[in-house]
Design an enzyme around this catalytic site. Structure first.
Site, mmCIF file in Angstrom:
data_model
loop_
_atom_site.group_PDB
_atom_site.id
_atom_site.type_symbol
_atom_site.label_atom_id
_atom_site.label_comp_id
_atom_site.label_asym_id
_atom_site.label_seq_id
_atom_site.Cartn_x
_atom_site.Cartn_y
_atom_site.Cartn_z
ATOM 1 N N ASN A 7 53.495 10.859 -7.974
ATOM 2 C CA ASN A 7 54.196 12.143 -8.023
ATOM 3 C C ASN A 7 53.845 12.930 -6.753
ATOM 4 O O ASN A 7 52.667 13.217 -6.498
ATOM 5 C CB ASN A 7 53.767 12.909 -9.270
ATOM 6 C CG ASN A 7 54.562 14.185 -9.473
ATOM 7 O OD1 ASN A 7 54.824 14.926 -8.532
ATOM 8 N ND2 ASN A 7 54.940 14.463 -10.710
ATOM 9 N N HIS A 43 59.156 16.178 -10.157
ATOM 10 C CA HIS A 43 59.532 17.038 -11.283
ATOM 11 C C HIS A 43 60.041 18.364 -10.707
ATOM 12 O O HIS A 43 59.289 19.328 -10.582
ATOM 13 C CB HIS A 43 58.319 17.273 -12.181
ATOM 14 C CG HIS A 43 58.615 18.016 -13.441
ATOM 15 N ND1 HIS A 43 57.857 17.863 -14.582
ATOM 16 C CD2 HIS A 43 59.568 18.920 -13.759
ATOM 17 C CE1 HIS A 43 58.338 18.651 -15.530
ATOM 18 N NE2 HIS A 43 59.376 19.310 -15.043
ATOM 19 N N ARG A 45 61.624 21.956 -10.600
ATOM 20 C CA ARG A 45 61.756 23.034 -11.574
ATOM 21 C C ARG A 45 62.807 24.034 -11.095
ATOM 22 O O ARG A 45 63.080 24.126 -9.901
ATOM 23 C CB ARG A 45 60.403 23.705 -11.809
ATOM 24 C CG ARG A 45 59.466 22.817 -12.647
ATOM 25 C CD ARG A 45 58.127 23.490 -12.899
ATOM 26 N NE ARG A 45 57.384 22.813 -13.954
ATOM 27 C CZ ARG A 45 56.638 21.728 -13.786
ATOM 28 N NH1 ARG A 45 56.543 21.175 -12.586
ATOM 29 N NH2 ARG A 45 55.989 21.174 -14.805
ATOM 30 N N GLU A 73 61.753 13.738 -13.324
ATOM 31 C CA GLU A 73 61.310 14.442 -14.517
ATOM 32 C C GLU A 73 61.926 15.835 -14.563
ATOM 33 O O GLU A 73 62.180 16.444 -13.520
ATOM 34 C CB GLU A 73 59.780 14.603 -14.512
ATOM 35 C CG GLU A 73 59.010 13.306 -14.531
ATOM 36 C CD GLU A 73 57.516 13.530 -14.592
ATOM 37 O OE1 GLU A 73 56.786 12.567 -14.877
ATOM 38 O OE2 GLU A 73 57.065 14.673 -14.347
ATOM 39 N N THR A 110 52.270 23.970 -15.430
ATOM 40 C CA THR A 110 52.468 22.529 -15.453
ATOM 41 C C THR A 110 52.812 22.126 -16.869
ATOM 42 O O THR A 110 52.641 22.918 -17.811
ATOM 43 C CB THR A 110 51.200 21.794 -14.960
ATOM 44 O OG1 THR A 110 51.467 20.387 -14.859
ATOM 45 C CG2 THR A 110 50.030 22.024 -15.898
ATOM 46 N N HIS A 200 49.516 12.656 -16.788
ATOM 47 C CA HIS A 200 48.992 14.012 -16.725
ATOM 48 C C HIS A 200 47.470 13.974 -16.672
ATOM 49 O O HIS A 200 46.805 13.524 -17.600
ATOM 50 C CB HIS A 200 49.426 14.897 -17.896
ATOM 51 C CG HIS A 200 49.373 16.360 -17.527
ATOM 52 N ND1 HIS A 200 50.428 17.011 -16.911
ATOM 53 C CD2 HIS A 200 48.386 17.275 -17.635
ATOM 54 C CE1 HIS A 200 50.100 18.267 -16.686
ATOM 55 N NE2 HIS A 200 48.860 18.447 -17.107
#
Length: 252
Positions: A7, A43, A45, A73, A110, A200
């Site tokens: 990531n 990911h 956002r 994601e 997160t 994670h």
């Protein structure tokens, strides 16, 4: 076979803190792939505080060129806004190999929990269908102990076990109960045809124990710890260190 997807969100955090184009997210991803990483995860956002829509498209192109997985994601329920077309629209543009749906709100620092499948499955169903129509493998973020059978019923291909509680328990020296819960959830998922990913707060200290305790994890997505460790050792060396851990777990 457990695969490592890196990531690169944190590279974008550093870039955005200064403005401009450096450090370059695509070049960082390229370095990870050149070191042997099996794929790239991001990911984005809605507030674009790290990965932006243009990064998603550039990384999609890079991963296609390398012939590796691109894992996108996001929260599929977050509405579009300026600079963020919405998760499904991004998937339509980027065509990631895997779409991982995560129930995080705009204000979350997160991701910190999985879906409540008893509550959320009906709302997720049309989104799963739409993503599968784009030829995306669909993975749903899941807590240990959750009703993963319902995820299978709505057509998901995989779950991603949220490993934050495991990492916290491992740091405190008492991860046995959490490992057992993750292993039980993985077995229940596999029994109904779901693959199992995990992610994670996994790092070089706790990853081997997790893979030894949880059966047949197909993929781990690691970003925050890996990028932090790379500040000291470099991206190439750090990715290779994670790959040695994964290989050791596979051969044990």
């Amino acid at each position: 076979m457990t695969r490592l997807s890196v990531n690169v969100n944190k590279i974008a955090v550093l870039r955005n803190s200064r403005g401009g184009a450096l450090p370059d997210v695509v070049e960082a991803a390229r370095a990870c792939l050149d070191a042997g990483a099996h794929g790239i995860t991001v990911h984005p956002r809605p507030d674009a505080r790290h990965i932006r829509a243009d990064d998603v498209l550039a990384l999609a192109q890079l991963t296609r060129a390398y012939g590796v997985e691109f894992n996108l994601e996001g929260n599929p329920f977050a509405p579009p806004r300026a600079g963020y077309p919405g998760f499904l629209a991004l998937c339509e543009q980027a065509r990631p190999a895997q779409a991982t749906l995560v129930p995080d709100g705009d204000g979350q620092l997160t991701s910190d929990h999985g879906f409540d499948f008893a509550r959320d499955a009906d709302a997720l169903q049309p989104l799963v269908d739409a993503l599968k129509a784009l030829d995306c493998r669909v993975s749903l973020f899941a807590d240990a102990g959750s009703a993963v059978e319902r995820a299978a019923q709505i057509g998901a291909d995989r779950i991603e076990l949220y490993t934050g509680p495991y990492a916290e328990a491992f740091a405190q020296g008492d991860a046995g109960a959490v490992i057992a819960a993750c292993a039980d959830t993985a077995r229940r998922a596999q029994a109904v045809g779901l693959g199992v990913n995990a992610g994670h707060d996994l790092d070089q200290h706790n990853l081997a124990a997790f893979l030894a305790g949880v059966p047949e994890v197909l993929e781990v997505s690691i970003g925050h710890a890996l990028i932090g460790e790379a500040l000291y050792a470099g991206l190439d060396a750090t990715v290779r260190a994670y790959l040695r851990i994964v290989s050791g777990a596979l051969s044990s």
